[in-house]
Motif scaffolding. Structure first.
Motif, mmCIF file in Angstrom:
data_model
loop_
_atom_site.group_PDB
_atom_site.id
_atom_site.type_symbol
_atom_site.label_atom_id
_atom_site.label_comp_id
_atom_site.label_asym_id
_atom_site.label_seq_id
_atom_site.Cartn_x
_atom_site.Cartn_y
_atom_site.Cartn_z
ATOM 1 N N GLN A 83 10.837 7.175 -1.149
ATOM 2 C CA GLN A 83 12.218 6.691 -1.187
ATOM 3 C C GLN A 83 12.264 5.167 -1.174
ATOM 4 O OE1 GLN A 83 14.908 8.682 -1.424
ATOM 5 N NE2 GLN A 83 16.377 6.993 -1.424
ATOM 6 N N GLU A 84 11.258 4.535 -0.595
ATOM 7 C CA GLU A 84 11.240 3.081 -0.483
ATOM 8 C C GLU A 84 11.200 2.395 -1.850
ATOM 9 O OE1 GLU A 84 11.424 -0.740 0.844
ATOM 10 O OE2 GLU A 84 11.972 1.127 1.855
ATOM 11 N N HIS A 87 14.631 1.179 -2.705
ATOM 12 C CA HIS A 87 15.036 -0.064 -2.029
ATOM 13 C C HIS A 87 14.289 -1.270 -2.596
ATOM 14 C CE1 HIS A 87 17.285 2.269 0.882
ATOM 15 N NE2 HIS A 87 16.210 2.992 1.155
ATOM 16 N N PHE A 88 13.025 -1.071 -2.916
ATOM 17 C CA PHE A 88 12.198 -2.132 -3.484
ATOM 18 C C PHE A 88 12.784 -2.624 -4.809
ATOM 19 C CE2 PHE A 88 8.445 -3.085 -6.274
ATOM 20 C CZ PHE A 88 8.003 -4.238 -5.634
ATOM 21 N N ILE A 89 13.096 -1.710 -5.693
ATOM 22 C CA ILE A 89 13.641 -2.096 -6.995
ATOM 23 C C ILE A 89 15.042 -2.689 -6.843
ATOM 24 C CG2 ILE A 89 14.440 -1.207 -9.224
ATOM 25 C CD1 ILE A 89 12.101 0.788 -9.100
ATOM 26 N N ASP A 129 0.844 -1.207 0.000
ATOM 27 C CA ASP A 129 0.000 0.000 0.000
ATOM 28 C C ASP A 129 0.875 1.251 0.000
ATOM 29 O OD1 ASP A 129 -2.395 -1.378 -0.030
ATOM 30 O OD2 ASP A 129 -2.718 -1.245 2.139
ATOM 31 N N LEU A 130 1.926 1.212 0.817
ATOM 32 C CA LEU A 130 2.852 2.345 0.894
ATOM 33 C C LEU A 130 3.423 2.676 -0.479
ATOM 34 C CD1 LEU A 130 4.796 4.323 2.470
ATOM 35 C CD2 LEU A 130 6.357 2.380 2.634
ATOM 36 N N LEU A 131 3.837 1.648 -1.208
ATOM 37 C CA LEU A 131 4.400 1.861 -2.537
ATOM 38 C C LEU A 131 3.347 2.368 -3.511
ATOM 39 C CD1 LEU A 131 6.615 -1.357 -2.872
ATOM 40 C CD2 LEU A 131 7.407 0.953 -2.368
ATOM 41 N N ALA A 132 2.203 1.703 -3.515
ATOM 42 C CA ALA A 132 1.158 2.045 -4.478
ATOM 43 C C ALA A 132 0.638 3.463 -4.289
ATOM 44 C CB ALA A 132 0.012 1.040 -4.377
#
Length: 280
Positions: A76-77, A80-82, A67-70
């Motif tokens: 900034q996350e 890190h995700f990618i 949810d945070l990403l979407a």
């Protein structure tokens, strides 16, 4: 110390568990943002990565993490995700025949020579290109330039440093190792650093090939796009190849990975040699 206490010290870290919906959602987010396609066989790896990242940002569930990403496309996350899903398998002089062809090619090109390495990873490929140019008489002094890009911010940072273990530079011929690398001493013993004669040719940037525009100045004599297209679907591969063609000089070369075949994906390039294409 009791057996229970000992076991607790060595216990595996506890991460939020992933459910099937998390896998599907992650795959869609990653493909949309970076073009990377993850198969069903990657589910265990995906679960580990998502759990670790959720814990790193103090999320109790992976759903909350996604949810945070979407909901925050500029967070900034995302970086890190990618980074967590990129694969940085690279080496000096990997697929050596490419550099033999590059050396022969640039000897016939008028200075200044310009190369784009669009999957720079931790720099081994980039500095092999730079070494090849230098051996052929193309250096920063006569305008030689290598634009080295990658989507992985951590890999780009390591590449900028240009520092490697002696084990990593084993594929470099000894005479070229002495010429283009500086051996570490003291606490840096066993390490080498790329000398300025190569580093001065290279400009590193973080770049997503799916970005709607690329900050390109001028055209390139050659593009190295090796072992990255295999992570994209065919539609994305074709779209990127069609965007490569206009930024290559006439008769410019495109170097692909050993398992990549672009022959049936675009009319913009034709095969010239083993996994090497020329602009049509």
């Amino acid at each position: 110390m009791s057996a229970i206490e000992i076991g607790s010290i060595f216990a595996a870290p506890s991460y939020p568990p992933a459910v099937p919906e998390d896998f599907d959602r992650c795959v869609k987010l990653l493909q949309k943002r970076a073009g990377i396609v993850l198969g069903e066989h990657k589910r265990e790896m995906i679960g580990r990565i998502l759990g670790a990242r959720a814990k790193a940002v103090n999320m109790q569930t992976i759903r909350s993490y996604l949810d945070l990403l979407a909901q925050n496309p500029g967070a900034q996350e995302w970086e890190h995700f990618i980074n967590a899903f990129t694969i940085n398998h690279t080496a000096f002089f990997r697929e050596r025949h490419h550099f033999e062809m590059l050396a022969d090619f640039v000897k016939r090109r008028r200075a200044p020579v310009s190369i784009w390495c669009c999957a720079a990873s931790t720099g081994e490929e980039v500095y092999t290109i730079a070494l090849t140019l230098a051996q052929a008489g193309h250096t920063a002094e006569n305008g030689a330039r290598i634009w080295a890009t990658d989507i992985d911010t951590e890999a780009v940072q390591r590449a900028r440093q240009g520092v490697y273990s002696m084990d990593r530079v084993k594929p470099v011929p000894p005479d070229r190792l002495r010429t283009y690398f500086q051996r570490g001493t003291g606490k840096n013993a066993g390490m080498v650093r790329v000398k300025p004669v190569l580093r001065n040719m290279v400009e590193f940037d973080v770049l997503n090939l799916l970005d709607p525009s690329w900050p390109i100045q001028g055209k390139f004599d050659a593009i190295f796009c090796r072992n990255i297209m295999i992570y994209f679907d065919k539609e994305t591969q074709s779209r990127i190849l069609d965007r490569f063609a206009p930024v290559l000089k006439p008769d410019g070369l495109l170097f692909a990975g050993h398992s990549e075949n672009f022959t049936y994906l675009t009319k913009a390039f034709r095969l010239r040699g083993q996994t090497v294409y020329v602009r049509s």
